[in-house]
Design a protein around this motif. Structure first.
Motif, PDB file in Angstrom:
ATOM      1  N   UNK A 177       0.844  -1.192   0.000  1.00 54.67           N
ATOM      2  CA  UNK A 177       0.000   0.000   0.000  1.00 54.67           C
ATOM      3  C   UNK A 177       0.882   1.246   0.000  1.00 54.67           C
ATOM      4  N   UNK A 178       0.452   2.302  -0.697  1.00 53.94           N
ATOM      5  CA  UNK A 178       1.251   3.536  -0.674  1.00 53.94           C
ATOM      6  C   UNK A 178       1.268   4.148   0.718  1.00 53.94           C
ATOM      7  N   UNK A 179       2.192   5.058   0.925  1.00 54.09           N
ATOM      8  CA  UNK A 179       2.291   5.755   2.199  1.00 54.09           C
ATOM      9  C   UNK A 179       0.953   6.396   2.541  1.00 54.09           C
ATOM     10  N   UNK A 180       0.498   6.163   3.745  1.00 50.32           N
ATOM     11  CA  UNK A 180      -0.833   6.633   4.128  1.00 50.32           C
ATOM     12  C   UNK A 180      -0.860   8.143   4.349  1.00 50.32           C
ATOM     13  N   UNK A 181      -2.051   8.703   4.266  1.00 52.72           N
ATOM     14  CA  UNK A 181      -2.288  10.091   4.653  1.00 52.72           C
ATOM     15  C   UNK A 181      -2.571  10.118   6.147  1.00 52.72           C
ATOM     16  N   UNK A 182      -1.744  10.815   6.905  1.00 53.49           N
ATOM     17  CA  UNK A 182      -1.947  10.911   8.343  1.00 53.49           C
ATOM     18  C   UNK A 182      -2.908  12.039   8.661  1.00 53.49           C
ATOM     19  N   UNK A 183      -3.993  11.659   9.292  1.00 53.34           N
ATOM     20  CA  UNK A 183      -4.985  12.654   9.709  1.00 53.34           C
ATOM     21  C   UNK A 183      -4.579  13.262  11.045  1.00 53.34           C
ATOM     22  N   UNK A 184      -5.156  14.414  11.387  1.00 54.74           N
ATOM     23  CA  UNK A 184      -4.854  15.001  12.706  1.00 54.74           C
ATOM     24  C   UNK A 184      -5.140  13.988  13.822  1.00 54.74           C
ATOM     25  N   UNK A 185      -4.177  13.830  14.700  1.00 55.29           N
ATOM     26  CA  UNK A 185      -4.341  12.881  15.795  1.00 55.29           C
ATOM     27  C   UNK A 185      -3.759  11.517  15.526  1.00 55.29           C
ATOM     28  N   UNK A 186      -3.437  11.213  14.260  1.00 56.89           N
ATOM     29  CA  UNK A 186      -2.816   9.921  13.959  1.00 56.89           C
ATOM     30  C   UNK A 186      -1.379   9.901  14.482  1.00 56.89           C
ATOM     31  N   UNK A 187      -0.943   8.793  15.072  1.00 55.56           N
ATOM     32  CA  UNK A 187       0.449   8.711  15.535  1.00 55.56           C
ATOM     33  C   UNK A 187       1.404   8.612  14.350  1.00 55.56           C
ATOM     34  N   UNK A 188       2.646   8.967  14.597  1.00 52.38           N
ATOM     35  CA  UNK A 188       3.712   8.871  13.603  1.00 52.38           C
ATOM     36  C   UNK A 188       4.439   7.560  13.860  1.00 52.38           C
ATOM     37  N   UNK A 189       4.276   6.593  12.964  1.00 52.82           N
ATOM     38  CA  UNK A 189       4.772   5.234  13.182  1.00 52.82           C
ATOM     39  C   UNK A 189       6.105   5.045  12.467  1.00 52.82           C
ATOM     40  N   UNK A 190       7.125   4.704  13.242  1.00 51.90           N
ATOM     41  CA  UNK A 190       8.485   4.520  12.730  1.00 51.90           C
ATOM     42  C   UNK A 190       8.840   3.044  12.837  1.00 51.90           C
ATOM     43  N   UNK A 191       9.502   2.516  11.812  1.00 51.51           N
ATOM     44  CA  UNK A 191       9.943   1.122  11.818  1.00 51.51           C
ATOM     45  C   UNK A 191      11.464   1.071  11.725  1.00 51.51           C
ATOM     46  N   UNK A 192      12.025   0.039  12.339  1.00 56.82           N
ATOM     47  CA  UNK A 192      13.453  -0.244  12.225  1.00 56.82           C
ATOM     48  C   UNK A 192      13.625  -1.739  12.100  1.00 56.82           C
ATOM     49  N   UNK A 193      14.483  -2.163  11.163  1.00 59.22           N
ATOM     50  CA  UNK A 193      14.767  -3.581  10.957  1.00 59.22           C
ATOM     51  C   UNK A 193      16.266  -3.787  11.108  1.00 59.22           C
ATOM     52  N   UNK A 194      16.659  -4.718  11.978  1.00 60.78           N
ATOM     53  CA  UNK A 194      18.084  -4.988  12.129  1.00 60.78           C
ATOM     54  C   UNK A 194      18.376  -5.715  13.426  1.00 60.78           C
ATOM     55  N   UNK A 195      19.554  -6.257  13.504  1.00 62.40           N
ATOM     56  CA  UNK A 195      20.015  -6.909  14.716  1.00 62.40           C
ATOM     57  C   UNK A 195      19.907  -5.956  15.916  1.00 62.40           C
ATOM     58  N   UNK A 196      19.613  -6.518  17.082  1.00 58.86           N
ATOM     59  CA  UNK A 196      19.718  -5.736  18.307  1.00 58.86           C
ATOM     60  C   UNK A 196      21.192  -5.702  18.684  1.00 58.86           C
ATOM     61  N   UNK A 197      21.873  -4.715  18.146  1.00 57.35           N
ATOM     62  CA  UNK A 197      23.328  -4.609  18.277  1.00 57.35           C
ATOM     63  C   UNK A 197      23.707  -3.148  18.417  1.00 57.35           C
TER      64      UNK A 197
END
Length: 397
Positions: free
Chosen positions: A189-209
């Motif tokens: 799905x394309x990047x969503x449109x964040x409406x007022x009040x929507x949280x800003x969701x950040x992802x990270x992928x990688x070793x816990x290092x």
């Protein structure tokens, strides 16, 4: 490349992270080209089944894998003193396998190139490391076994430069081939449109290092939240054995008041596409990164990317076009520690805020990312270049 060659591949890990998946793609290419592939691993693990599904035979056997504890003059001297019997044993394994070429995947398995050369078999070494924070004598020793290789592939210009800085004789044999990273089976799905009040969701992928900078990501998200951005972080990755203390530190940090309930440490996740699809941004805050497969995956997902301006990430991400790069200055003492860690966190938070508050720019970077990855880093774009190097190694080894 000669028809139906038998290739023995030595790989240091049975896990499924960046260099492991790169190996899987390479083995698919070799098998599709008609070659028989045998893979030697030091331990059993999830990679074994994936390799067998790809059509390779797998042998689990003990051999030396360099760990951080050995990266000292004393450690390398001790390692060298133990080399002769292991080289002899691996040479016998190579001869018994009737391999016509040996592929060593990373520099952390030092005696395979030497043993293959002693067995009279051409050696192709794939370098996934760009160590430039260790002392020069350590780096020279770490890379010395590659002098036995017939051909060397470095996965970035940063990895090549770090190698040739301490072993310049390898220059005529060394070629840069960026990693090819497979995209999702189905369009996301394309990047969503964040409406007022929507949280800003950040992802990270990688070793816990510590090298991957997960602690930096947590601190940056805490800074965002204290500044009024309703940010959350989902981290996909597990810890190396022996680094359980680091995971405990991360969990303690995630439980503090500014982050409590807004950080998910999901453990190992595969595929990661659902997590990336749900994200508004992806962060790659590595203190050292020879290439950055996870950055390329974010680009496949057309998500705006905030990454460290370090080593291979600076080759993958075009600043202000496909993502935002964060400066990081490192102490050349082997730790990779930023000279000003608070500034690193603040700069990361500042660029994440820029993504959170400018939706048009975020979408533009996502679109540009997907175009760049399809042209330069998709496996289909890299496969023939990789196979050409392997053909040369077999034909001229």
């Amino acid at each position: 490349m000669r028809t139906a060659s038998r290739i023995l591949v030595a790989h240091p890990s049975p896990d499924l992270y960046g260099s492991d998946w790169q190996l899987v793609e390479t083995i698919h290419g070799l098998i599709e080209a008609g070659h028989e592939v045998v893979v030697a691993l030091p331990l059993d693990g999830p990679l074994v089944e994936v390799l067998r599904d790809a059509g390779a035979r797998v042998a689990v056997m003990p051999f030396t894998v360099l760990r951080k504890a050995l990266l000292s003059p004393t450690g390398l001297a001790r390692l060298s003193a133990q080399a002769a019997p292991e080289i002899a044993r691996l040479r016998a394994v190579i001869r018994a396998s009737r391999a016509e070429a040996v592929l060593t995947n990373t520099v952390t398995i030092p005696w395979w190139p030497v043993a293959a050369s002693a067995a009279g078999v051409p050696v192709l070494a794939h370098v996934h490391e760009a160590e430039d924070t260790q002392r020069r004598i350590i780096r020279a020793g770490l890379n010395a076994p590659l002098l036995a290789a017939s051909r060397i592939v470095a996965n970035s210009g940063a990895a090549r430069d770090a190698l040739l800085d301490v072993q310049p004789r390898l220059a005529p044999r060394t070629e840069v081939v960026h990693n090819g990273v497979a995209g999702p089976d189905q369009p996301l799905e394309p990047l969503r449109h964040r409406r007022p009040g929507d949280p800003f969701r950040i992802a990270m992928v990688g070793r816990l290092s510590p090298r991957k900078g997960v602690d930096v990501a947590l601190d940056a998200v805490g800074l965002l939240r204290r500044s009024g951005v309703d940010a959350s972080l989902s981290v996909c990755g597990s810890v190396f054995p022996g680094y359980e203390w680091y995971e405990a530190e991360l969990r303690e940090r995630a439980g503090r008041r500014d982050l409590d309930g807004h950080v998910e440490l999901l453990g190992y996740v595969r595929p990661t596409w659902p997590v990336l699809e749900a994200a508004d941004a992806v962060v790659v805050p590595s203190r050292a990164e020879p290439f950055g497969n996870t950055a390329v995956e974010a680009m496949h997902a057309a998500r705006p990317l905030v990454a460290s301006r370090v080593q291979g990430l600076a080759e993958v991400v075009t600043d202000a076009v496909t993502g935002l790069l964060v400066p990081i200055e490192q102490v050349q003492d082997g730790t990779g520690t930023p000279t000003d860690p608070d500034r690193f966190v603040a700069d990361l938070a500042e660029r994440l805020t820029a993504v959170a508050t400018d939706e048009a720019r975020a979408k533009s970077m996502g679109v540009a990312s997907r175009k760049r990855v399809e042209e330069h880093f998709a496996w289909t774009a890299i496969a023939e270049q990789t196979m050409e190097v392997y053909r040369w190694a077999l034909d001229h080894g």
